[in-house]
Design a protein around this motif. Structure first.
Motif, PDB file in Angstrom:
ATOM      1  N   GLY A   2     -14.648 -56.921  16.933  1.00 26.49           N
ATOM      2  CA  GLY A   2     -13.723 -56.200  16.050  1.00 26.49           C
ATOM      3  C   GLY A   2     -12.659 -57.090  15.423  1.00 26.49           C
ATOM      4  O   GLY A   2     -11.988 -56.678  14.481  1.00 26.49           O
ATOM      5  N   PHE A  38     -12.330 -53.787  21.671  1.00 26.31           N
ATOM      6  CA  PHE A  38     -12.897 -53.975  20.335  1.00 26.31           C
ATOM      7  C   PHE A  38     -12.603 -55.383  19.814  1.00 26.31           C
ATOM      8  O   PHE A  38     -13.493 -56.079  19.321  1.00 26.31           O
ATOM      9  N   ARG A  98     -18.335 -48.966  15.308  1.00 20.20           N
ATOM     10  CA  ARG A  98     -18.406 -49.269  16.745  1.00 20.20           C
ATOM     11  C   ARG A  98     -18.901 -48.036  17.534  1.00 20.20           C
ATOM     12  O   ARG A  98     -19.818 -48.121  18.342  1.00 20.20           O
ATOM     13  N   MET A 133     -13.579 -48.966  13.938  1.00 22.93           N
ATOM     14  CA  MET A 133     -13.940 -48.216  15.142  1.00 22.93           C
ATOM     15  C   MET A 133     -15.080 -47.241  14.854  1.00 22.93           C
ATOM     16  O   MET A 133     -15.810 -46.851  15.760  1.00 22.93           O
ATOM     17  N   TYR A 147      -8.843 -50.688  21.733  1.00 26.12           N
ATOM     18  CA  TYR A 147      -8.648 -51.743  20.723  1.00 26.12           C
ATOM     19  C   TYR A 147      -8.734 -53.131  21.350  1.00 26.12           C
ATOM     20  O   TYR A 147      -9.229 -54.069  20.725  1.00 26.12           O
ATOM     21  N   MET A 196     -22.380 -51.644  14.346  1.00 23.62           N
ATOM     22  CA  MET A 196     -21.525 -52.783  13.976  1.00 23.62           C
ATOM     23  C   MET A 196     -22.320 -53.874  13.270  1.00 23.62           C
ATOM     24  O   MET A 196     -21.837 -54.523  12.357  1.00 23.62           O
ATOM     25  N   ARG A 239     -11.610 -57.458  11.592  1.00 27.82           N
ATOM     26  CA  ARG A 239     -12.070 -56.272  10.868  1.00 27.82           C
ATOM     27  C   ARG A 239     -10.936 -55.252  10.813  1.00 27.82           C
ATOM     28  O   ARG A 239     -10.067 -55.218  11.688  1.00 27.82           O
ATOM     29  N   SER A 243      -7.596 -54.951  13.145  1.00 29.26           N
ATOM     30  CA  SER A 243      -7.622 -54.395  14.502  1.00 29.26           C
ATOM     31  C   SER A 243      -6.675 -55.143  15.447  1.00 29.26           C
ATOM     32  O   SER A 243      -6.058 -54.531  16.320  1.00 29.26           O
ATOM     33  N   TYR A 266     -15.097 -53.024   5.621  1.00 27.90           N
ATOM     34  CA  TYR A 266     -14.078 -53.018   6.693  1.00 27.90           C
ATOM     35  C   TYR A 266     -13.241 -54.294   6.723  1.00 27.90           C
ATOM     36  O   TYR A 266     -12.717 -54.695   7.764  1.00 27.90           O
TER      37      TYR A 266
END
Ligand code: NAD
Length: 294
Positions: free
Chosen positions: A272, A266, A283, A280, A263, A288, A275, A232, A226
């Motif tokens: 996040g 995240f 997640r 997602m 988002y 994760m 990444r 993100s 990722y």
């Protein structure tokens, strides 16, 4: 052509280098990044713009665009075209275009899709707002930096197309990821899920071209831990722009609003940041931790 290029970051540097490699005279300026090969260094944004036929900007946001435009527009020769390729809010795009036209210049908003890979390979797609004559003048440069340029309408139409497209992308990526996580819980094999959905009515670019499940579908950032890809936080930026536009236009966009919220959570609270936006899936799947440090 003589080109002033302002903002030589991840996207701007390869775009400017491609223009120089195609034989254009490119003078560049960035407050932090070095000039790429073939690009002449200027001491300021105004100096990069002084003799230019076209000034291209590739900057982080609308506020910075407005401040750079205020320095550059008075320095540009009459009849030149100011072409912003950054992703910014529609209001900033329109304000800067108005300022350019008042100074006797052409103006285009021309955000791109295709990411850093597309900028390097010269395969970007440009979504362009502005007058026909200005579009025609800059079209050969779009042909060097990209493989497609769509003239979407008047000033702001390019940014409008960009944020509407990316709102669909954010929403469909979340829908694809939550559906994979549900399929996991139901004991459905991810490959079988892909085989069915990618050829059924649930198909989308997120599923078919950029599948968020590792080892399934074409190679994508999911197959590389990722790593972005499309980070993100950049998706969050675009979803914020779409919600800002929806508020100012009075449009109802509940799915876009929820995607923006997810988002934001995240990026800011769920590890996040840094990444790819397809992360997602881990997640929603609750794993994760298994994908390691960003
Ligand atoms: P970046 O942060 O790598 O580059 C921006 C550059 O602007 C930096 O080098 C910075 O030093 C420079 N800069 C900031 N303020 C300046 C100023 N006042 N004068 C001159 N230079 C200044 O960002 P990027 O990834 O190249 O993205 C640029 C734009 O393209 C953004 O609007 C982004 O949303 C959009 N975009 C990015 C991608 C992507 O995948 N990276 C894809 C599509 C669109």
């Amino acid at each position: 052509m003589k080109i002033g290029f302002i903002g030589l970051g991840n996207m701007g540097a390869p775009m400017a280098a491609n223009l120089a490699a195609a034989g254009h005279q490119v003078t560049g300026f960035d407050t932090a990044a070095p000039e790429p090969e073939g690009v002449i260094a200027a001491a300021s944004a105004a100096e990069a713009a002084r003799d230019a036929d076209v000034v291209i900007t590739m900057l982080p946001n609308g506020q910075i665009l407005r401040s750079v435009a205020a320095q550059v527009i008075p320095a540009m020769p009459a009849g030149a075209v100011f072409c912003d390729c950054s992703t910014v809010d529609v209001d900033s795009a329109r304000a800067v275009a108005e300022q350019a036209r008042a100074a006797g210049l052409g103006a285009l908003d021309a955000p791109v899709s295709g990411g850093i890979g597309g900028a390097q390979a010269g395969t970007l797609t440009f979504m362009v707002g502005g007058a026909d004559a200005d579009f025609a003048r800059v079209a050969p440069l779009f042909g060097v930096m990209g493989q497609k340029a769509v003239h979407c309408g008047d000033s702001g139409a390019g940014q409008a197309a960009k944020i509407c497209n990316n709102m669909i992308l954010g929403v469909t990526m979340i829908a694809t990821c939550e559906a994979f996580a549900l399929a996991d819980r139901l004991g459905l094999d991810r490959q079988k899920m892909f085989d069915v959905v990618s050829t059924s009515s649930g198909y989308s670019w997120s599923m078919n071209a950029y599948c968020p499940a590792p080892g399934v579908g074409p190679v994508s950032p999911a197959d590389n831990g990722y790593k972005p890809g499309f980070a993100s936080e950049l998706m969050l930026k675009d979803l914020n722009l779409s919600q800002q536009a929806a508020r100012s236009a009075g449009a109802e966009t509940p799915m876009g609003a929820l995607a923006r919220q997810l988002y934001e959570d995240f990026v800011e609270r769920e590890d996040g940041k840094g990444r790819d936006f397809s992360a997602m899936l881990p997640r929603f799947a609750g794993n994760m931790r298994q994908i390691g440090e960003a």
